[in-house]
Design a protein around this motif. Sequence first.
Motif, PDB file in Angstrom:
ATOM      1  N   TYR A   1      -7.037   9.164  -3.988  1.00  0.00           N
ATOM      2  CA  TYR A   1      -5.141   8.992  -3.945  1.00  0.00           C
ATOM      3  C   TYR A   1      -4.731   8.012  -4.411  1.00  0.00           C
ATOM      4  O   TYR A   1      -5.741   7.138  -3.653  1.00  0.00           O
ATOM      5  N   GLN A   2      -3.174   7.598  -4.492  1.00  0.00           N
ATOM      6  CA  GLN A   2      -2.981   6.369  -4.263  1.00  0.00           C
ATOM      7  C   GLN A   2      -2.016   6.383  -3.130  1.00  0.00           C
ATOM      8  O   GLN A   2      -1.184   7.227  -2.665  1.00  0.00           O
ATOM      9  N   SER A   3      -1.587   5.033  -2.743  1.00  0.00           N
ATOM     10  CA  SER A   3      -0.779   5.141  -1.532  1.00  0.00           C
ATOM     11  C   SER A   3       0.192   3.570  -1.688  1.00  0.00           C
ATOM     12  O   SER A   3      -0.598   3.120  -2.432  1.00  0.00           O
ATOM     13  N   ARG A   4       0.966   3.661  -1.416  1.00  0.00           N
ATOM     14  CA  ARG A   4       2.043   2.475  -1.645  1.00  0.00           C
ATOM     15  C   ARG A   4       2.370   2.317   0.045  1.00  0.00           C
ATOM     16  O   ARG A   4       2.549   2.424   0.978  1.00  0.00           O
ATOM     17  N   SER A   5       2.507   0.543  -0.277  1.00  0.00           N
ATOM     18  CA  SER A   5       2.800  -0.312   1.132  1.00  0.00           C
ATOM     19  C   SER A   5       3.496  -1.332   0.790  1.00  0.00           C
ATOM     20  O   SER A   5       4.142  -1.174  -0.344  1.00  0.00           O
ATOM     21  N   TYR A   6       4.444  -1.756   1.542  1.00  0.00           N
ATOM     22  CA  TYR A   6       5.409  -2.606   0.732  1.00  0.00           C
ATOM     23  C   TYR A   6       5.674  -4.021   2.183  1.00  0.00           C
ATOM     24  O   TYR A   6       4.508  -4.018   2.533  1.00  0.00           O
ATOM     25  N   VAL A   7       5.845  -5.305   1.651  1.00  0.00           N
ATOM     26  CA  VAL A   7       5.964  -6.617   2.158  1.00  0.00           C
ATOM     27  C   VAL A   7       7.306  -6.708   2.023  1.00  0.00           C
ATOM     28  O   VAL A   7       8.109  -7.176   0.966  1.00  0.00           O
TER      29      VAL A   7
ATOM     30  N   GLY B   1       3.694  -2.980   5.298  1.00  0.00           N
ATOM     31  CA  GLY B   1       3.914  -2.087   6.119  1.00  0.00           C
ATOM     32  C   GLY B   1       4.427  -0.840   6.116  1.00  0.00           C
ATOM     33  O   GLY B   1       4.692  -1.089   4.200  1.00  0.00           O
ATOM     34  N   GLY B   2       4.975   0.403   6.534  1.00  0.00           N
ATOM     35  CA  GLY B   2       5.589   0.888   5.590  1.00  0.00           C
ATOM     36  C   GLY B   2       4.956   2.100   5.067  1.00  0.00           C
ATOM     37  O   GLY B   2       4.822   3.314   4.134  1.00  0.00           O
ATOM     38  N   ALA B   3       3.441   2.230   4.408  1.00  0.00           N
ATOM     39  CA  ALA B   3       2.242   3.575   4.012  1.00  0.00           C
ATOM     40  C   ALA B   3       2.488   4.886   3.854  1.00  0.00           C
ATOM     41  O   ALA B   3       3.061   4.830   4.926  1.00  0.00           O
TER      42      ALA B   3
END
Length: 439
Positions: free
Chosen positions: A234-240, A274-276
């Motif tokens: 599955y795919q996971s998004r995260s932020y920088v 973070g924020g995954a």
Amino acid sequence: MDNYSAPVSVWDAYSKGKNFKKLSGDITTDVLIVGAGIAGLLTAYFLTQRGVNCVVAEKGRICQGTTHNTTAKITSQHGLIYHELLSRRGKEYAEKYYKINQLSILEYKKLSEIYDCEFEIKDNYVYSLTDRGLLETEAKALDEIGADFEFCDNVQLPVDTVGAVKFPNQAQFNPLKMLALLSEKLNIYEDTFVTKIHKNIAEAPGGNIKADKIIVATHFPMVNIHGSYPLKLYQSRSYVIALSNAQRLNGMYMDESGYGLSFRNYNDYLLLGGGAHRTGIAGGNYQILRKFANKYYPYSTEEYHWSAQDCMSLDGVPYIGRYCALTPSLFVASGFNKWGMTSSMTSALILSDLVCDKENQYANVFNPSRSMLTPQLALNTGEAIKNLLTFSGKRCTHLGCSLKWNKLEHSWDCPCHGSRFDKNGTVLENPAKKDLDVG
């Protein structure tokens, strides 16, 4: 009206590479690599160094997929994974996982002596806000496999922790700088979207590529009929966000939970990540990062922001090797679980051996045909069934799951397998190969 602004990573701002030609006509090669991210390019580099005739086909421009959205930490410390590997698979397996990742760091160091990429040796820390016992369990496992580590009671962060496990002599760098230089002598075709692989032929709009062996390095594998990858990933998004006038750290830091924050410096910026969340499911996103920055770095300024998408395997270990047992000439590198820099080098080292019919002592650790019987398999299956049965006006062109509108990033996202489309229907993230009709 919202205040949407297109993301730009700090690597894009500080790196430039050459353009490569588009495929025009049929060609033949010994090895074809589909995908010109860091995994594909490093593999092509090592094969070319061995004198192998090698072609790389990229649907857009090189390194403009997942690679340019990294935080570019090179480390063997992939969360608190070693006590789990030791418990599930035994000491030899955990040792091999550690050793090949340590070897990957050394290989990056060698390349950095050839290609300027702002390579820096840094210690890496995995910290916990609440669970010291888990850190101690990990430390015990690391001691058993002979890993180089330290247990730290305090770390250089603005939040209270209960400790951290440190891996010394890890690294950070600017990947796009390295890859722009490294790729100059490789045989690369850009704007060459491979949409089908049949036996030893890859089909693209500009022509067919015939190869003795093919490596799929497209982030999410694009051949659905083999290997069960829609169930295995599955795919996971995260932020920088990149902050100026923020903290200068002495290393790289990552929360053990996988849902906390990561920290590293690049030049004058603090990269706060973070924020995954699972792609297509609501999550913390930039809001968590900006709230943290406002509280702990009130005098900082956000200079860049970007998001990343990562393929997550069933057991926390990447899939590197033969695509499946039935495809002796088709190979894959995927499921890097947010550790794409080190895992890409690991892939390149293993695959450059396997396609040359050379034994690699670490290959069995990453065998894509290993057992799928894990709790994550049930979760992936349930999510797919739920979204296949959900009514929606927009269906993913991959396997038909219901799409969700992502208001933050102005995209249609698939909760099943992570495909994403922009507001006009153009594919942003695979495994989808066909644009969406947004009519």
